[in-house]
Design a protein around this motif. Structure first.
Motif, PDB file in Angstrom:
ATOM      1  N   VAL A  78       1.017   6.003  64.511  1.00 11.68           N
ATOM      2  CA  VAL A  78       0.036   7.123  64.474  1.00 11.68           C
ATOM      3  C   VAL A  78      -0.217   7.676  66.071  1.00 11.68           C
ATOM      4  CG1 VAL A  78      -1.958   5.453  64.823  1.00 11.68           C
ATOM      5  CG2 VAL A  78      -2.214   7.547  63.718  1.00 11.68           C
ATOM      6  N   HIS A  79       0.017   6.799  66.992  1.00  8.83           N
ATOM      7  CA  HIS A  79      -0.230   7.548  68.350  1.00  8.83           C
ATOM      8  C   HIS A  79       0.824   8.488  68.812  1.00  8.83           C
ATOM      9  CE1 HIS A  79       2.692   3.874  69.191  1.00  8.83           C
ATOM     10  NE2 HIS A  79       3.013   4.785  70.147  1.00  8.83           N
ATOM     11  N   ASN A  80       2.120   8.386  68.028  1.00  8.54           N
ATOM     12  CA  ASN A  80       3.270   9.462  68.534  1.00  8.54           C
ATOM     13  C   ASN A  80       2.563  10.716  67.607  1.00  8.54           C
ATOM     14  OD1 ASN A  80       4.744   7.695  69.690  1.00  8.54           O
ATOM     15  ND2 ASN A  80       5.960   6.667  68.160  1.00  8.54           N
ATOM     16  N   PHE A  81       2.214  10.452  66.392  1.00  6.44           N
ATOM     17  CA  PHE A  81       1.754  11.560  65.581  1.00  6.44           C
ATOM     18  C   PHE A  81       0.579  12.223  66.279  1.00  6.44           C
ATOM     19  CE2 PHE A  81      -2.215  12.571  63.136  1.00  6.44           C
ATOM     20  CZ  PHE A  81      -1.850  13.675  62.716  1.00  6.44           C
ATOM     21  N   GLY A  82      -0.189  11.502  66.740  1.00  8.84           N
ATOM     22  CA  GLY A  82      -1.343  12.018  67.624  1.00  8.84           C
ATOM     23  C   GLY A  82      -0.686  12.862  69.069  1.00  8.84           C
ATOM     24  N   SER A  83       0.008  12.349  69.440  1.00  7.23           N
ATOM     25  CA  SER A  83       0.668  13.219  70.763  1.00  7.23           C
ATOM     26  C   SER A  83       1.255  14.495  70.386  1.00  7.23           C
ATOM     27  CB  SER A  83       1.776  12.283  71.528  1.00  7.23           C
ATOM     28  OG  SER A  83       1.135  10.954  72.172  1.00  7.23           O
ATOM     29  N   VAL A  84       2.124  14.389  69.360  1.00  5.24           N
ATOM     30  CA  VAL A  84       2.608  15.717  68.730  1.00  5.24           C
ATOM     31  C   VAL A  84       1.818  16.738  68.478  1.00  5.24           C
ATOM     32  CG1 VAL A  84       4.024  16.575  67.025  1.00  5.24           C
ATOM     33  CG2 VAL A  84       4.722  14.527  67.961  1.00  5.24           C
ATOM     34  N   GLU A  85       0.687  16.151  67.774  1.00  3.22           N
ATOM     35  CA  GLU A  85      -0.312  17.247  67.380  1.00  3.22           C
ATOM     36  C   GLU A  85      -1.198  17.773  68.696  1.00  3.22           C
ATOM     37  OE1 GLU A  85      -2.404  19.767  65.105  1.00  3.22           O
ATOM     38  OE2 GLU A  85      -0.519  18.467  64.470  1.00  3.22           O
ATOM     39  N   TYR A  86      -1.274  16.841  69.509  1.00  4.43           N
ATOM     40  CA  TYR A  86      -2.177  17.141  70.468  1.00  4.43           C
ATOM     41  C   TYR A  86      -1.275  18.488  71.192  1.00  4.43           C
ATOM     42  CZ  TYR A  86      -4.287  16.893  75.332  1.00  4.43           C
ATOM     43  OH  TYR A  86      -4.881  17.271  76.477  1.00  4.43           O
ATOM     44  N   TRP A  87      -0.118  18.295  71.488  1.00  2.00           N
ATOM     45  CA  TRP A  87       0.529  19.383  72.319  1.00  2.00           C
ATOM     46  C   TRP A  87       0.728  20.651  71.320  1.00  2.00           C
ATOM     47  CZ3 TRP A  87       0.140  19.509  77.186  1.00  2.00           C
ATOM     48  CH2 TRP A  87      -0.012  18.241  77.880  1.00  2.00           C
ATOM     49  N   LEU A  88       0.802  20.514  69.941  1.00  2.00           N
ATOM     50  CA  LEU A  88       1.179  21.610  69.320  1.00  2.00           C
ATOM     51  C   LEU A  88      -0.352  22.518  69.210  1.00  2.00           C
ATOM     52  CD1 LEU A  88       3.021  20.217  66.112  1.00  2.00           C
ATOM     53  CD2 LEU A  88       3.746  22.197  67.584  1.00  2.00           C
ATOM     54  N   THR A  89      -1.334  21.830  69.368  1.00  2.00           N
ATOM     55  CA  THR A  89      -2.679  22.349  69.382  1.00  2.00           C
ATOM     56  C   THR A  89      -2.915  22.841  70.794  1.00  2.00           C
ATOM     57  OG1 THR A  89      -3.542  20.736  67.623  1.00  2.00           O
ATOM     58  CG2 THR A  89      -5.026  22.136  68.894  1.00  2.00           C
ATOM     59  N   VAL A  90      -2.504  22.257  71.653  1.00  2.00           N
ATOM     60  CA  VAL A  90      -2.690  23.082  73.062  1.00  2.00           C
ATOM     61  C   VAL A  90      -1.887  24.317  73.209  1.00  2.00           C
ATOM     62  CG1 VAL A  90      -1.824  22.764  75.481  1.00  2.00           C
ATOM     63  CG2 VAL A  90      -2.874  20.852  74.423  1.00  2.00           C
ATOM     64  N   ILE A  91      -0.761  24.416  72.508  1.00  2.00           N
ATOM     65  CA  ILE A  91      -0.245  25.718  72.380  1.00  2.00           C
ATOM     66  C   ILE A  91      -0.836  26.722  71.734  1.00  2.00           C
ATOM     67  CG2 ILE A  91       1.973  26.934  71.719  1.00  2.00           C
ATOM     68  CD1 ILE A  91       3.495  24.157  71.833  1.00  2.00           C
ATOM     69  N   LYS A  92      -1.222  26.540  70.723  1.00  2.00           N
ATOM     70  CA  LYS A  92      -2.039  27.637  69.917  1.00  2.00           C
ATOM     71  C   LYS A  92      -3.476  27.963  70.725  1.00  2.00           C
ATOM     72  CE  LYS A  92      -3.202  24.755  66.048  1.00  2.00           C
ATOM     73  NZ  LYS A  92      -3.163  24.378  64.613  1.00  2.00           N
ATOM     74  N   VAL A  93      -4.097  26.759  71.077  1.00  2.00           N
ATOM     75  CA  VAL A  93      -5.298  27.185  71.812  1.00  2.00           C
ATOM     76  C   VAL A  93      -5.262  28.029  73.052  1.00  2.00           C
ATOM     77  CG1 VAL A  93      -7.254  25.905  72.996  1.00  2.00           C
ATOM     78  CG2 VAL A  93      -6.602  25.021  70.599  1.00  2.00           C
ATOM     79  N   SER A  94      -4.125  27.657  73.838  1.00  2.00           N
ATOM     80  CA  SER A  94      -3.967  28.487  75.112  1.00  2.00           C
ATOM     81  C   SER A  94      -3.687  29.943  74.450  1.00  2.00           C
ATOM     82  CB  SER A  94      -2.676  27.735  75.717  1.00  2.00           C
ATOM     83  OG  SER A  94      -3.097  26.373  76.080  1.00  2.00           O
ATOM     84  N   ALA A  95      -2.841  29.962  73.473  1.00  2.00           N
ATOM     85  CA  ALA A  95      -2.672  31.318  73.128  1.00  2.00           C
ATOM     86  C   ALA A  95      -3.798  32.063  72.831  1.00  2.00           C
ATOM     87  CB  ALA A  95      -1.434  31.293  72.085  1.00  2.00           C
ATOM     88  N   ILE A  96      -4.890  31.523  71.965  1.00  2.00           N
ATOM     89  CA  ILE A  96      -6.040  32.289  71.508  1.00  2.00           C
ATOM     90  C   ILE A  96      -6.623  32.765  72.666  1.00  2.00           C
ATOM     91  CG2 ILE A  96      -8.026  32.043  70.072  1.00  2.00           C
ATOM     92  CD1 ILE A  96      -6.485  30.369  68.367  1.00  2.00           C
ATOM     93  N   VAL A  97      -6.750  31.818  73.680  1.00  2.00           N
ATOM     94  CA  VAL A  97      -7.593  32.089  74.988  1.00  2.00           C
ATOM     95  C   VAL A  97      -6.943  33.203  75.603  1.00  2.00           C
ATOM     96  CG1 VAL A  97      -8.435  31.170  77.164  1.00  2.00           C
ATOM     97  CG2 VAL A  97      -8.527  29.864  75.205  1.00  2.00           C
ATOM     98  N   ALA A  98      -5.514  33.295  75.734  1.00  2.00           N
ATOM     99  CA  ALA A  98      -4.996  34.293  76.080  1.00  2.00           C
ATOM    100  C   ALA A  98      -5.310  35.789  75.605  1.00  2.00           C
ATOM    101  CB  ALA A  98      -3.389  34.059  76.497  1.00  2.00           C
ATOM    102  N   PHE A  99      -4.959  35.498  74.206  1.00  2.00           N
ATOM    103  CA  PHE A  99      -5.307  36.677  73.284  1.00  2.00           C
ATOM    104  C   PHE A  99      -6.673  37.251  73.685  1.00  2.00           C
ATOM    105  CE2 PHE A  99      -6.848  38.264  69.164  1.00  2.00           C
ATOM    106  CZ  PHE A  99      -6.053  39.102  68.824  1.00  2.00           C
ATOM    107  N   ILE A 100      -7.697  36.437  73.685  1.00  2.00           N
ATOM    108  CA  ILE A 100      -9.087  36.713  73.821  1.00  2.00           C
ATOM    109  C   ILE A 100      -9.129  37.539  75.308  1.00  2.00           C
ATOM    110  CG2 ILE A 100     -11.334  36.209  74.048  1.00  2.00           C
ATOM    111  CD1 ILE A 100     -10.848  33.701  72.038  1.00  2.00           C
ATOM    112  N   VAL A 101      -8.720  36.888  76.108  1.00  2.00           N
ATOM    113  CA  VAL A 101      -8.896  37.498  77.335  1.00  2.00           C
ATOM    114  C   VAL A 101      -7.958  38.886  77.578  1.00  2.00           C
ATOM    115  CG1 VAL A 101      -8.024  37.282  80.075  1.00  2.00           C
ATOM    116  CG2 VAL A 101      -9.199  35.262  78.770  1.00  2.00           C
TER     117      VAL A 101
END
Length: 469
Positions: free
Chosen positions: A157-180
Motif C-alpha cells: 500500500v505504501h507503494n500505491f500511495g507513492s505512485v498516487e502522490y506523484w500522479l496527483t502532484v503532476i495534475k495539481v501543478s498543471a492546474i495551478v499553472a493553468f490558473i496562473v
C-alpha cells in the motif's frame, strides 16, 4: 463514546476487528493526495465540457451547489471514519447503523460504481491518446491503462500511495499553472486582455439556458466531486487516522474550491461557452483553451496532464473498490477467499477480481464511441445512492453517539444532512425525467432490484448453511 449501551459499543468494535490486517502504511501527505487524486479527474478535465454545454457561464453556480452537497457528505462521513477506521468505511457504517441489507447494497453498489467509473476513466484515456495518435483505437488505450493500474494496486500500500502522490502532484501543478496562465491572459498581465465578455456579454448573458440549465449541470458537477469519499476509505491503512483524516478533509475543501471554480471560470472566460461546452465529449475543454491561446506545445502538455489525471483517478478507484470487496468478504457477503491478504498485507484476490470487472467495463468502448457518456450515467446513479446512504447513516450514528464525545463534529446537524438529502432526492428526480440522463435510472434501478434480491438469496443460503452446521 456510545449512548446505545455496552452491547452496541461491543458490536461496533467487532466490525473494526473483522476487517483488521491491512498495513497502516499511508502518510497524511499521501492521504491528501489520494483524496485530491480521486476528486480531480475526468469529471473536471473531461466532464466539465458537458456541464458547460448545459449551463454556459452559469456552470460556476452549478459547481457551487454540488460543492455544498459534497461538503455536507464528506464532513458527515469524517465523523464516522474517525470513530470507525475500517476498510469498508461507509459500507460498513451502513451495516452498523442501517442494517445488514443496506451494508450489502451500499458496498456492492459502490464496488460496481468504481468498476464502471474506472472503465469510463479508461475510455477517457483512450480519447486523450488519440490527440497524438488519431488512428489508434480508443479500446486499445483503455484496456492498457486499466491493466496498468491493476498491477500498481497489487503492490504494497505504501507503494500505491507513492505512485498516487506523484500522479496527483503532476495534475495539481498543471492546474495551478493553468490558473496562473489563464488569469494573466484574461486580465491582460500578459498580452491583450481577454476580459469577461464571454462570461456575461454573449447572447443569454451569464445564464443562457436559465436555471434549468444550471440545475442539469449540477448532475455533472456532482460526478466531478465523487471521489472525496476516497479520503475516508484510507482510514484503515492510515498511520494515524484520528489526525490524518480530519486534516486531509480540511485542506481538501479549500483546494478543490480553488481548482474547480477558478479553472472553470478561466475556461468560460477565455472561450465562448458554445465552443468549450458539448453534449458528446470528444476533447477536453482544457486542451481546447490552450490550443486557442496559441501557446507552443501547451496543448500537448495539458493533454498529457489530463491523461495522467485519468490514470490517477483510476488508481484510487481500484484501491477503494478492492477494499469494498475485501470488506464484503470479511463480512461473509462475498467468497471468503477475497478477504485474504498476501504477504504484503494487500487483498490481492479482491484487487484482481476488481481488475477483471474493470477490463470488462473498459471493453465497452469497443461497442460504441459514446461509452464515456453511458458509463458516466450508470456511475452517477450509484453515487447518488451511496451519498444518500452516508447521510442517513450519519443521522443514525448521531443518535447513538454523543456529540461532545466525537473528535470531529459536523456543524449545523441535522439540518445540513436533511438539506443534503433533499438536494440528492431532487437531483435523482431530475435525472429520471430528463432524456439525456434517463440511461442512469434505466440502468440503476434494475441494478438496485437485482442487488436487493441477491441479498435475500444470500441470507437464505447463509441460514441454510448455519442450520446444517
Amino acid at each position: 463514546m456510545s449512548d446505545g449501551g455496552g452491547d452496541a459499543a461491543m458490536d461496533e468494535q467487532a466490525y473494526i476487528d473483522r476487517e483488521a490486517g491491512l498495513e497502516r502504511g499511508l502518510t497524511k501527505a499521501q492521504i491528501i493526495m489520494i483524496g485530491l487524486g480521486g476528486a480531480i479527474g475526468t469529471g473536471l478535465f473531461m466532464g466539465s465540457g458537458i456541464a458547460i454545454g448545459y449551463a454556459g457561464p452559469g456552470v460556476l453556480v452549478s459547481y457551487l451547489i454540488a460543492a455544498l452537497v459534497a461538503v455536507i457528505m464528506v464532513f458527515s462521513l469524517s465523523e464516522m471514519a474517525v470513530v470507525h477506521p475500517t476498510a469498508g468505511s461507509f459500507g460498513t457504517y451502513a451495516e452498523i447503523y442501517l442494517g445488514p441489507m443496506m451494508g450489502f447494497i451500499v458496498r456492492y453498489t459502490y464496488w460496481i460504481q468504481q468498476v464502471l467509473l474506472i472503465g469510463s476513466e479508461a475510455v477517457a484515456v483512450g480519447i486523450y491518446m488519440r490527440w497524438w495518435l488519431p488512428d489508434t483505437p480508443v479500446w486499445m488505450w483503455a484496456l492498457g491503462s486499466a491493466a496498468t493500474v491493476v498491477w500498481v494496486n497489487t503492490r504494497a500500500v505504501h507503494n500505491f500511495g507513492s505512485v498516487e502522490y506523484w500522479l496527483t502532484v503532476i495534475k495539481v501543478s498543471a492546474i495551478v499553472a493553468f490558473i496562473v496562465v489563464g488569469l494573466s491572459r484574461i486580465f491582460g498581465i500578459v498580452g491583450d486582455p481577454v476580459g469577461l465578455h464571454n462570461v456575461t456579454g454573449l447572447p443569454g448573458g451569464f445564464l443562457p439556458n436559465g436555471f434549468s440549465g444550471v440545475w442539469l449541470a449540477v448532475l455533472m458537477a456532482l460526478f466531478s466531486f465523487m471521489g472525496l469519499e476516497f479520503v475516508v476509505g484510507t482510514a484503515s491503512e492510515a498511520k494515524d487516522p484520528k489526525t490524518a483524516i480530519p486534516a486531509a478533509l480540511r485542506t481538501m475543501a479549500g483546494r478543490l474550491f480553488l481548482f474547480y471554480i477558478l479553472a472553470l471560470f478561466i475556461i468560460v472566460a477565455f472561450l465562448p461557452w458554445t465552443q468549450s461546452g458539448a453534449k458528446v465529449v470528444t476533447e477536453s475543454p482544457f486542451v481546447k483553451m490552450f490550443a486557442s491561446a496559441g501557446i507552443p506545445y501547451a496543448a500537448g502538455v495539458m493533454n498529457f496532464v489530463v491523461a495522467s489525471a485519468a490514470l490517477s483517478a483510476m488508481n484510487t478507484s481500484i484501491y477503494l473498490g478492492s477494499r469494498m470487496l475485501f470488506s464484503l468478504a470479511r463480512g461473509g457477503y462475498a467468497p471468503r477467499t477475497l478477504g485474504e491478504l498476501n504477504a504484503q498485507h494487500v487483498p490481492m484476490r479482491a484487487t484482481i477480481v476488481t481488475g477483471i470487472g474493470i477490463l470488462a467495463a473498459a471493453s465497452v468502448s469497443v461497442l460504441t464511441p459514446l461509452a464515456y457518456n453511458y458509463l458516466f450515467g450508470i456511475v452517477l446513479f450509484g453515487g447518488l445512492l451511496v451519498w444518500s446512504a452516508i447521510l442517513v447513516s450519519h443521522l443514525r450514528f448521531r443518535a447513538r453517539h454523543k456529540a461532545v464525545d466525537l473528535p470531529v463534529r459536523m456543524p449545523f446537524f441535522p439540518y445540513a444532512q436533511l438539506l443534503g438529502l433533499a438536494l440528492l432526492a431532487a437531483i435523482t428526480v431530475t435525472m429520471a425525467i430528463d432524456a439525456d440522463w434517463q440511461v442512469a435510472v434505466f440502468a440503476g434501478v434494475p441494478w438496485l432490484v437485482l442487488i436487493t434480491a441477491a441479498y435475500f438469496v444470500w441470507r437464505r443460503m447463509a441460514r441454510g448453511s448455519a442450520a446444517q452446521a
